[in-house]
Design a protein around this motif. Structure first.
Motif, PDB file in Angstrom:
ATOM      1  N   GLU A  26      28.082  11.378  -5.578  1.00 30.01           N
ATOM      2  CA  GLU A  26      27.905  11.501  -7.011  1.00 30.01           C
ATOM      3  C   GLU A  26      27.773  10.137  -7.681  1.00 30.01           C
ATOM      4  OE1 GLU A  26      31.079  13.810  -8.440  1.00 30.01           O
ATOM      5  OE2 GLU A  26      30.453  15.652  -7.429  1.00 30.01           O
ATOM      6  N   THR A  27      28.549   9.173  -7.224  1.00 31.45           N
ATOM      7  CA  THR A  27      28.494   7.859  -7.849  1.00 31.45           C
ATOM      8  C   THR A  27      27.189   7.161  -7.517  1.00 31.45           C
ATOM      9  OG1 THR A  27      29.520   5.680  -7.952  1.00 31.45           O
ATOM     10  CG2 THR A  27      29.728   6.852  -5.878  1.00 31.45           C
ATOM     11  N   GLN A  28      26.639   6.421  -8.482  1.00 25.32           N
ATOM     12  CA  GLN A  28      25.381   5.725  -8.307  1.00 25.32           C
ATOM     13  C   GLN A  28      25.587   4.241  -8.019  1.00 25.32           C
ATOM     14  OE1 GLN A  28      22.410   7.255  -8.198  1.00 25.32           O
ATOM     15  NE2 GLN A  28      23.641   9.116  -8.332  1.00 25.32           N
ATOM     16  N   SER A  29      26.827   3.794  -7.969  1.00 23.21           N
ATOM     17  CA  SER A  29      27.105   2.371  -7.727  1.00 23.21           C
ATOM     18  C   SER A  29      27.068   2.077  -6.237  1.00 23.21           C
ATOM     19  CB  SER A  29      28.473   1.994  -8.297  1.00 23.21           C
ATOM     20  OG  SER A  29      28.792   0.679  -7.963  1.00 23.21           O
ATOM     21  N   ILE A  30      26.528   0.930  -5.882  1.00 25.31           N
ATOM     22  CA  ILE A  30      26.501   0.521  -4.481  1.00 25.31           C
ATOM     23  C   ILE A  30      27.889   0.109  -4.026  1.00 25.31           C
ATOM     24  CG2 ILE A  30      25.360  -1.000  -2.842  1.00 25.31           C
ATOM     25  CD1 ILE A  30      23.252  -1.554  -4.895  1.00 25.31           C
ATOM     26  N   TYR A  31      28.675  -0.415  -4.918  1.00 23.94           N
ATOM     27  CA  TYR A  31      29.918  -1.080  -4.548  1.00 23.94           C
ATOM     28  C   TYR A  31      31.110  -0.358  -5.167  1.00 23.94           C
ATOM     29  CZ  TYR A  31      26.141  -4.431  -4.507  1.00 23.94           C
ATOM     30  OH  TYR A  31      24.944  -5.035  -4.332  1.00 23.94           O
ATOM     31  N   SER A  38      28.997   0.700   1.420  1.00 18.70           N
ATOM     32  CA  SER A  38      27.832   1.163   0.663  1.00 18.70           C
ATOM     33  C   SER A  38      27.675   2.669   0.835  1.00 18.70           C
ATOM     34  CB  SER A  38      26.569   0.448   1.151  1.00 18.70           C
ATOM     35  OG  SER A  38      26.703  -0.942   0.971  1.00 18.70           O
ATOM     36  N   VAL A  39      27.230   3.340  -0.246  1.00 19.99           N
ATOM     37  CA  VAL A  39      27.208   4.807  -0.232  1.00 19.99           C
ATOM     38  C   VAL A  39      25.945   5.373   0.406  1.00 19.99           C
ATOM     39  CG1 VAL A  39      28.695   4.969  -2.245  1.00 19.99           C
ATOM     40  CG2 VAL A  39      26.224   4.831  -2.555  1.00 19.99           C
ATOM     41  N   LEU A  99      37.058   1.498   7.219  1.00 22.88           N
ATOM     42  CA  LEU A  99      36.127   1.599   6.091  1.00 22.88           C
ATOM     43  C   LEU A  99      34.759   2.088   6.555  1.00 22.88           C
ATOM     44  CD1 LEU A  99      36.923  -1.663   4.069  1.00 22.88           C
ATOM     45  CD2 LEU A  99      37.518   0.677   3.458  1.00 22.88           C
ATOM     46  N   ALA A 100      34.297   1.576   7.695  1.00 22.90           N
ATOM     47  CA  ALA A 100      32.994   1.981   8.215  1.00 22.90           C
ATOM     48  C   ALA A 100      32.980   3.458   8.590  1.00 22.90           C
ATOM     49  CB  ALA A 100      32.624   1.127   9.421  1.00 22.90           C
ATOM     50  N   ALA A 101      34.105   3.953   9.101  1.00 20.48           N
ATOM     51  CA  ALA A 101      34.167   5.353   9.528  1.00 20.48           C
ATOM     52  C   ALA A 101      34.103   6.320   8.357  1.00 20.48           C
ATOM     53  CB  ALA A 101      35.446   5.596  10.324  1.00 20.48           C
ATOM     54  N   GLN A 102      34.439   5.866   7.161  1.00 22.52           N
ATOM     55  CA  GLN A 102      34.495   6.751   5.992  1.00 22.52           C
ATOM     56  C   GLN A 102      33.170   6.849   5.247  1.00 22.52           C
ATOM     57  OE1 GLN A 102      37.783   5.765   3.442  1.00 22.52           O
ATOM     58  NE2 GLN A 102      39.130   5.338   5.168  1.00 22.52           N
ATOM     59  N   HIS A 103      32.159   6.099   5.659  1.00 20.29           N
ATOM     60  CA  HIS A 103      30.890   6.084   4.931  1.00 20.29           C
ATOM     61  C   HIS A 103      29.754   6.440   5.884  1.00 20.29           C
ATOM     62  CE1 HIS A 103      33.566   3.705   2.381  1.00 20.29           C
ATOM     63  NE2 HIS A 103      32.764   4.009   1.380  1.00 20.29           N
ATOM     64  N   SER A 104      29.040   7.503   5.557  1.00 19.37           N
ATOM     65  CA  SER A 104      27.992   8.009   6.456  1.00 19.37           C
ATOM     66  C   SER A 104      26.810   7.060   6.561  1.00 19.37           C
ATOM     67  CB  SER A 104      27.496   9.370   5.948  1.00 19.37           C
ATOM     68  OG  SER A 104      26.974   9.238   4.621  1.00 19.37           O
ATOM     69  N   ALA A 105      26.666   6.128   5.607  1.00 18.05           N
ATOM     70  CA  ALA A 105      25.536   5.196   5.647  1.00 18.05           C
ATOM     71  C   ALA A 105      25.618   4.254   6.839  1.00 18.05           C
ATOM     72  CB  ALA A 105      25.489   4.383   4.356  1.00 18.05           C
ATOM     73  N   ALA A 136      20.194  -3.132   0.107  1.00 12.08           N
ATOM     74  CA  ALA A 136      20.241  -3.991  -1.077  1.00 12.08           C
ATOM     75  C   ALA A 136      21.372  -5.009  -0.990  1.00 12.08           C
ATOM     76  CB  ALA A 136      20.388  -3.137  -2.337  1.00 12.08           C
ATOM     77  N   ILE A 137      22.526  -4.562  -0.512  1.00 18.62           N
ATOM     78  CA  ILE A 137      23.664  -5.494  -0.459  1.00 18.62           C
ATOM     79  C   ILE A 137      23.485  -6.503   0.666  1.00 18.62           C
ATOM     80  CG2 ILE A 137      25.154  -4.137   1.061  1.00 18.62           C
ATOM     81  CD1 ILE A 137      27.500  -4.944  -0.652  1.00 18.62           C
TER      82      ILE A 137
END
Length: 598
Positions: free
Chosen positions: A290-295, A402-403, A564-570, A410-411
């Motif tokens: 839902e959030t549009q922020s990269i960070y 990153s989401v 942290l890496a495990a929690q983000h599908s990107a 971008a980052i």
């Protein structure tokens, strides 16, 4: 003086034009560029004149050097008894020279011989005096050096009128030696030793001033050093550790948390699992899009920090100023004997660790103390390395949180551009911290690397090549003196590795003489720190942004990169079946939306 006044007026005029252009919208672009070039030309001219002035002063001071044939009788004169110098036809047995067609070079010497060479001809121009005070801790104490200087000065005062020329040379060279010692090494040799400061003050007041008026200048210089208040939080932190009774072998690691006094706030409610296994255990965890922020934003009062709000250049400027503040607090001598102080030569920054310590082997050998006496404030080097690790950890954390892969690309581009900006301005410390993070195992495996623009990828490869050069050549930053007058922040870890490599092996020959060639090579490496610290970056400081960066860095340091890496599908590569499934879902949604409209 005139050039400085003209530059000051030009700078005021330059700032007025910039303000008028920003507030009133007046177009002064051409004038601003021209005045800026004039200011740069004035600055270069002032630096040239200052360099010429220093060189003339050194040439003038060089006339007080003793001939090499007088050094043996000078060194062996007893205590403060009247001195009588005479030329010796034989080579000084306290020193070992290598003779070539153009002259001779000092190779080795006994401590007494190396002390006496401070008064030799060409010692100042050859840089011997600076190199000596950087390295004498390997074979002598501060009290021994001071006693030698006092004895020779007092003995020279009693010399007969027949040796008035030698007397004048010894007295004047003593003043020059003390000026170099106090001006450049007060923080290391005098500040921790109050008794020695009192002895030096009495010596200048009672002995030197009565002989030479230059003693007044020495006294003013000494008082200026004494009156400098230690407002720096780094030194205050170290003193608190020392007052608490931490007098054990100086291998304690000081955290940047204590230095900055910034409260860290955990972003998670419970401790996350660490290690590579955590990436697989949570590989299919659902991620909210839902959030549009990269960070992940960080709040400071009413302010919120996101990297997308700041340009790469602005972030590079503020990271440079933060790094410079730490770098300028460490005296060059504190980089020596670092292995004894707990910094292993094989140390590498592991950004995947959440603990506030530099990663290294648990079982390590106790290295001997290379110095005769242990110096204080070695913890400043540990703090600098700790800051480097925390910045690398922060960079890696920003990438893996990153989401989406689009935002992750971008980052990655943002950090590579920051690293490139730092490299171009010669902030090699922050540049290497970012490269270390981007080269870490977890970050290198994220899918966003495939979508990196070719131009950005080319810059990253160039930065990696620069890292290899810096890691392999300790003198790459000062070769040919091309950039010696430009602000530079070297990578402290690489510098320490080169210094430790130079310290390997014995410091004495078979006859007991100390290897001056070895100590000179060490002094040349560490002297580049002094040169770099004399030139500072003058960017406009943004205290608010620096505070947000510091808090962000400390908050991210609480987290394990693997978790942290495990929690983000990107961070995971999608299988072909998953991509096909996603395409079918999108197609069904479009069909459903189309049928509902009719």
């Amino acid at each position: 003086m005139m050039e400085r006044k003209m530059r000051s007026k030009s700078q005021k005029f330059y700032h007025k034009m910039l303000e008028a252009q920003q507030t009133k919208g007046t177009d002064y672009k051409t004038m601003v560029i021209r005045v800026g070039k004039e200011i740069d030309e004035m600055t270069n001219k002032i630096e040239f004149l200052e360099s010429a002035k220093r060189h003339l002063e050194m040439l003038y001071s060089e006339q007080w050097g003793l001939d090499h044939s007088l050094l043996y009788t000078f060194a062996t004169s007893m205590g403060q008894e009247p001195m009588y110098l005479h030329h010796s036809q034989e080579e000084c047995p306290l020193l070992l020279f290598h003779y070539i067609k153009s002259g001779s070079t000092l190779q080795a010497g006994e401590p007494l011989g190396l002390f006496s060479y401070l008064y030799a001809r060409q010692a100042l121009l050859d840089g011997y005096i600076h190199y000596f005070f950087s390295t004498y801790h390997y074979y002598a104490t501060t009290d021994e050096i001071f006693k030698f200087i006092v004895d020779k000065f007092c003995a020279a005062r009693s010399m007969s009128s027949a040796q008035a020329e030698s007397r004048t040379k010894i007295l004047c060279r003593t003043i020059d030696i003390l000026q170099v010692w106090i001006e450049n090494y007060y923080a290391v040799d005098f500040r921790p030793n109050l008794n020695l400061v009192n002895q030096l003050t009495d010596f200048i007041t009672e002995k030197i001033i009565s002989v030479d008026a230059q003693g007044e200048c020495l006294l003013k210089l000494l008082k200026k050093c004494q009156q400098e208040k230690e407002k720096d939080m780094l030194l205050e932190t170290l003193r608190r550790h020392q007052e608490c009774g931490n007098h054990a072998k100086a291998k304690k690691r000081y955290s940047i948390r204590e230095v900055l006094s910034v409260p860290s706030r955990a972003l998670r409610a419970e401790k996350m699992p660490s290690g590579v296994a955590s990436c697989f255990s949570a590989a299919h965890k659902k991620e909210s899009m839902e959030t549009q922020s990269i960070y992940i934003p960080v709040q400071s009062g009413d302010k919120e920090f996101t990297m997308s709000e700041h340009t790469a250049q602005r972030l590079a400027y503020q990271l440079t100023l933060m790094q410079q503040e730490l770098f300028r607090k460490v005296h060059p001598v504190h980089y020596l004997n670092s292995r004894y102080n707990g910094i292993g030569v094989g140390m590498e920054v592991d950004v995947s660790l959440s603990s506030p310590s530099i990663s290294r082997a648990e079982v390590e050998q106790d290295y001997p103390n290379l110095f005769v006496n242990t110096l204080g404030d070695e913890g400043l080097v540990h703090i600098q390395l700790e800051h480097a690790r925390e910045v690398s950890h922060w960079v890696a954390a920003e990438v893996v949180t990153s989401v989406s892969q689009k935002y992750q690309t971008a980052i990655l581009c943002k950090f590579i551009m920051i690293a490139r900006e730092c490299y171009d301005m010669r902030n090699l410390a922050t540049c290497m911290q970012i490269i270390d993070a981007l080269e870490s195992l977890i970050v290198r495996q994220v899918p966003a690397w495939r979508n990196l623009p070719s131009k950005i990828g080319s810059s990253f490869e160039k930065l990696k090549a620069a890292k290899i050069i810096l890691k392999g050549d300790g003198e790459s930053l000062i070769k040919n003196n091309i950039h010696h007058d430009k602000p530079t922040l070297p990578c402290s870890l690489f510098l320490l590795m080169h210094l430790q490599s130079a310290e390997i092996g014995g410091f004495t020959l078979a006859n007991g003489m100390y290897k001056w060639t070895k100590m000179k090579s060490i002094a040349k490496l560490v002297d580049q720190i002094r040169v770099f610290q004399n030139h500072t970056f003058t960017f406009e400081s943004d205290a608010e942004l620096q505070e947000l960066l510091q808090k962000r860095i400390l908050q991210m340091n609480d987290h394990d990169i693997h978790s942290l890496a495990a929690q983000h599908s990107a961070n995971f590569h999608q299988l072909a079946s998953e991509k096909s499934s996603n395409r079918f879902k999108v197609a069904f949604k479009k069909v459903k939306h189309y049928t509902e409209t009719f």
